[in-house]
Enzyme design. Structure first.
Site, PDB file in Angstrom:
ATOM      1  N   ARG A  36       0.896  -1.193  -0.127  1.00 44.28           N
ATOM      2  CA  ARG A  36       0.065   0.018   0.003  1.00 44.28           C
ATOM      3  C   ARG A  36       0.844   1.439   0.033  1.00 44.28           C
ATOM      4  NH1 ARG A  36      -4.846  -2.003  -0.090  1.00 44.28           N
ATOM      5  NH2 ARG A  36      -5.197  -4.104   0.679  1.00 44.28           N
ATOM      6  N   HIS A  66       4.035 -10.011  -6.654  1.00 48.36           N
ATOM      7  CA  HIS A  66       2.759  -9.055  -6.825  1.00 48.36           C
ATOM      8  C   HIS A  66       3.287  -7.597  -6.496  1.00 48.36           C
ATOM      9  CE1 HIS A  66      -1.186  -7.653  -6.915  1.00 48.36           C
ATOM     10  NE2 HIS A  66      -1.666  -8.723  -6.484  1.00 48.36           N
ATOM     11  N   TYR A  69      -0.291  -2.268  -4.818  1.00 48.23           N
ATOM     12  CA  TYR A  69      -1.560  -1.910  -5.169  1.00 48.23           C
ATOM     13  C   TYR A  69      -1.611  -0.498  -5.738  1.00 48.23           C
ATOM     14  CZ  TYR A  69      -3.298  -6.312  -3.002  1.00 48.23           C
ATOM     15  OH  TYR A  69      -3.652  -7.439  -2.735  1.00 48.23           O
ATOM     16  N   HIS A 106      -1.636  -5.557 -10.833  1.00 46.72           N
ATOM     17  CA  HIS A 106      -3.110  -5.145 -11.481  1.00 46.72           C
ATOM     18  C   HIS A 106      -2.977  -4.128 -12.599  1.00 46.72           C
ATOM     19  CE1 HIS A 106      -5.030  -5.855  -7.245  1.00 46.72           C
ATOM     20  NE2 HIS A 106      -4.377  -7.057  -7.832  1.00 46.72           N
ATOM     21  N   GLU A 141      -3.235  -9.158 -14.283  1.00 46.95           N
ATOM     22  CA  GLU A 141      -4.355  -9.912 -13.426  1.00 46.95           C
ATOM     23  C   GLU A 141      -5.526  -9.495 -13.978  1.00 46.95           C
ATOM     24  OE1 GLU A 141      -3.445  -9.744  -9.107  1.00 46.95           O
ATOM     25  OE2 GLU A 141      -5.589 -10.793  -8.793  1.00 46.95           O
ATOM     26  N   ASP A 174      -7.341 -14.517 -11.616  1.00 45.21           N
ATOM     27  CA  ASP A 174      -7.791 -14.555 -10.288  1.00 45.21           C
ATOM     28  C   ASP A 174      -9.300 -15.255 -10.165  1.00 45.21           C
ATOM     29  OD1 ASP A 174      -9.056 -13.698  -7.765  1.00 45.21           O
ATOM     30  OD2 ASP A 174      -7.339 -12.692  -7.333  1.00 45.21           O
ATOM     31  N   HIS A 177     -12.068 -12.789  -8.931  1.00 41.79           N
ATOM     32  CA  HIS A 177     -12.087 -11.511  -9.738  1.00 41.79           C
ATOM     33  C   HIS A 177     -13.007 -12.047 -10.896  1.00 41.79           C
ATOM     34  CE1 HIS A 177      -8.168  -9.379  -8.100  1.00 41.79           C
ATOM     35  NE2 HIS A 177      -8.874  -9.863  -7.138  1.00 41.79           N
ATOM     36  N   HIS A 209      -4.768 -17.188  -9.232  1.00 40.79           N
ATOM     37  CA  HIS A 209      -5.033 -16.799  -7.996  1.00 40.79           C
ATOM     38  C   HIS A 209      -6.379 -17.646  -7.296  1.00 40.79           C
ATOM     39  CE1 HIS A 209      -2.682 -12.766  -7.966  1.00 40.79           C
ATOM     40  NE2 HIS A 209      -1.806 -13.600  -7.823  1.00 40.79           N
ATOM     41  N   ASP A 222     -15.005  -8.077  -5.624  1.00 40.40           N
ATOM     42  CA  ASP A 222     -13.479  -8.335  -5.377  1.00 40.40           C
ATOM     43  C   ASP A 222     -13.397  -8.372  -3.845  1.00 40.40           C
ATOM     44  OD1 ASP A 222     -10.957  -8.615  -5.105  1.00 40.40           O
ATOM     45  OD2 ASP A 222     -10.013  -6.956  -6.176  1.00 40.40           O
ATOM     46  N   HIS A 224     -12.287 -11.320  -1.217  1.00 43.47           N
ATOM     47  CA  HIS A 224     -11.550 -12.839  -1.284  1.00 43.47           C
ATOM     48  C   HIS A 224     -12.400 -13.423  -0.092  1.00 43.47           C
ATOM     49  CE1 HIS A 224      -7.805 -11.543  -3.399  1.00 43.47           C
ATOM     50  NE2 HIS A 224      -9.007 -11.015  -4.059  1.00 43.47           N
ATOM     51  N   GLU A 254      -4.982 -16.163  -1.942  1.00 38.51           N
ATOM     52  CA  GLU A 254      -5.054 -14.935  -1.501  1.00 38.51           C
ATOM     53  C   GLU A 254      -6.237 -14.717  -0.765  1.00 38.51           C
ATOM     54  OE1 GLU A 254      -5.105 -12.985  -5.235  1.00 38.51           O
ATOM     55  OE2 GLU A 254      -2.965 -12.238  -4.864  1.00 38.51           O
TER      56      GLU A 254
HETATM   57 ZN    ZN Z   1      -8.832  -9.331  -5.225  1.00 35.97          ZN
HETATM   58 FE    FE Z   2      -5.481 -11.759  -7.072  1.00 35.85          FE
HETATM   59 FE    FE Z   3      -3.801  -9.044  -7.122  1.00 34.98          FE
END
Ligand code: ZN
Ligand code: FE
Ligand code: FE
Length: 274
Positions: A36, A66, A69, A106, A141, A174, A177, A209, A222, A224, A254
């Protein structure tokens, strides 16, 4: 089957391999920097070399790093966009310490400029970042299509792949997603994979994912959920881990878990293997 989860990168690469082994994993994911924020760790070539050796000795599958974000390659803010481009290039350079693995991210959010403009920005940055030829394959992704996210439709990923024109670009699917995004992998996994193959080509699918979803089909949410406890359900994951087009890909959990929870999910998924 190559199964793993997200691990904390703070302890270094070799320690992550040990942690993964201790929970029955034979691949893993990690954030290349604060997910983040944008701070990256001090580089440690000895640690990376030791990890490469351990990964080979223990027959791990490819790792799936990854991107942060906060790295938005297609934001309307030119300064933030330039910063994201710098972050991407630096991440790919860092991945050269553990060659041959994947870097998933992403695609970005176009923040109101429209999908076509977003795709243009993302493709331009990718073309440039792949120029030095670092030994890493980048994975776009599949997104849930929340807000102005780019990558909620297979067509959008295909447009980026075509515009970049490199075999070092693939896709990470994913499960949460795509289901939230309107691809019904619960009732028609084969149909969704046929659609993926028609639009993008299954040869571009490099990683998964594995996440259940807290929300219903086509919700664009989105969030999880743990495996088997959401709208996808355990049966869907049984089909996925045994599917001939998917079973050899690295699969990364995840789900909302700590290490013991991940260990349990990895054991459960291995138990579903036919
Ligand atoms: Zn997600
Ligand atoms: Fe993911
Ligand atoms: Fe992701």
């Amino acid at each position: 089957m190559y199964l793993g989860c997200h691990l904390s990168a703070s302890s270094g690469y070799a320690a992550m391999v040990e942690t993964a082994s201790s929970i029955g994993a034979n691949t893993f994911a990690f954030f290349t920097r604060n997910p983040r924020g944008s701070r990256a760790k001090q580089e440690n070539p000895q640690d990376a070399a030791r990890a490469v050796e351990l990964l080979r000795e223990r027959h791990f599958g490819p790792l799936v790093a990854h991107g942060a974000y906060t790295m938005n390659l297609c934001t309307a803010d030119p300064e933030a966009r330039a910063f994201a481009a710098d972050v991407l290039l630096d991440d790919l350079r860092r991945m050269a310490a553990i060659p041959g693995n994947f870097y998933n991210f992403h695609p970005g959010s176009h923040t109101g400029q429209g999908t076509a403009q977003g795709i243009e920005y993302i493709s331009a940055v990718l073309r440039k970042s792949l120029e030095p030829g670092y030994p890493v394959t980048v994975l776009l992704e599949t997104m849930a299509g929340k807000g102005s996210e780019v990558g909620g439709r297979f067509e959008e990923l295909k447009a980026i792949i075509d515009a970049v024109g490199s075999n070092r670009v693939g896709v990470c699917l994913d499960t949460c997603h795509v289901y939230d995004g309107g691809y019904d992998i619960v009732n028609d996994l084969d149909g969704v994979l046929a659609e993926f193959d028609r639009v993008i080509g299954l040869d571009r699918l490099k990683a998964l994912h594995l996440n259940d979803s807290k929300n219903p089909f086509h919700s664009h949410k989105d969030r999880h959920e743990c495996i088997g406890q959401g709208s996808l359900g355990l049966k869907t994951f049984e089909t996925i881990v045994n599917h001939p087009a998917l079973k050899n890909l690295p699969m990364i959990l995840e789900t909302p878990n700590e290490l013991p929870g991940y260990a349990g999910e990895i054991a459960a998924l291995r138990g579903l293997e036919r």
